[in-house]
Write a protein that holds these residues in place. Structure first.
Motif, mmCIF file in Angstrom:
data_model
loop_
_atom_site.group_PDB
_atom_site.id
_atom_site.type_symbol
_atom_site.label_atom_id
_atom_site.label_comp_id
_atom_site.label_asym_id
_atom_site.label_seq_id
_atom_site.Cartn_x
_atom_site.Cartn_y
_atom_site.Cartn_z
ATOM 1 N N ALA A 232 0.785 -1.218 0.098
ATOM 2 C CA ALA A 232 -0.102 -0.039 0.049
ATOM 3 C C ALA A 232 0.846 1.228 0.101
ATOM 4 O O ALA A 232 0.421 2.126 -0.304
ATOM 5 N N ASP A 233 2.264 1.078 0.583
ATOM 6 C CA ASP A 233 2.907 2.234 0.379
ATOM 7 C C ASP A 233 3.224 2.921 -1.127
ATOM 8 O O ASP A 233 3.601 2.086 -2.054
ATOM 9 N N GLN B 47 5.473 1.045 -4.976
ATOM 10 C CA GLN B 47 4.703 1.143 -6.251
ATOM 11 C C GLN B 47 5.900 1.332 -7.499
ATOM 12 O O GLN B 47 6.628 2.136 -7.477
#
Length: 143
Positions: A84-85, A89
């Motif tokens: 989720a960070d 990504q």
């Protein structure tokens, strides 16, 4: 015989004076160290180290992997937090972004470098011919 006896008496005296000098130099180095360097002074003296009897021992039944075991649920939570960070990504258009950055940086250096003024092949041949001295290159030396 007299010279040998003098030599045999002199060598131990020289060795003793050299050892005394060395010990005094080490003692002086220990005493001249700055106060903030107290840890180094104790290290040089060999103080502050634990005794071998005080070093803890490892249990024979202990296995290295057991100390770091985490449950599957904990690992899933950690992986979800990582995914989720935003920093984790991967960029979707990574190559395109890099190409745009390269074009922007190259645009700052326009019009670029002027064409090089290199020697032509005929100029190179003329320079080589000027260094071609037969008495040196062919081993002929006239006197």
């Amino acid at each position: 015989m007299k010279n040998t006896a003098i030599l045999l008496c002199g060598v131990p005296l020289l060795l003793a004076s050299a050892c005394t000098s060395s010990f005094s130099k080490v003692r002086g180095a220990l005493n001249d160290a700055p106060e903030w360097y107290e840890a180094r002074r104790t290290e040089i003296r060999g103080e502050g180290y634990p005794a071998i009897a005080d070093i803890p021992t490892v249990d024979a039944d202990w296995k290295p992997g057991e100390g770091l075991a985490a449950s599957g649920a904990e690992i899933a939570v950690i992986q979800a937090a990582f995914a989720a960070d935003a920093r984790a990504q991967a960029p979707a258009a990574g190559a395109a972004e890099i190409a745009a950055l390269v074009a922007a940086i190259q645009g700052e250096f326009e019009p670029g470098l002027p064409p090089g003024e290199f020697l032509t092949q005929t100029e190179i041949a003329a320079i080589r011919a000027s260094f071609n001295v037969p008495r040196v290159t062919e081993g002929v030396i006239s006197q």
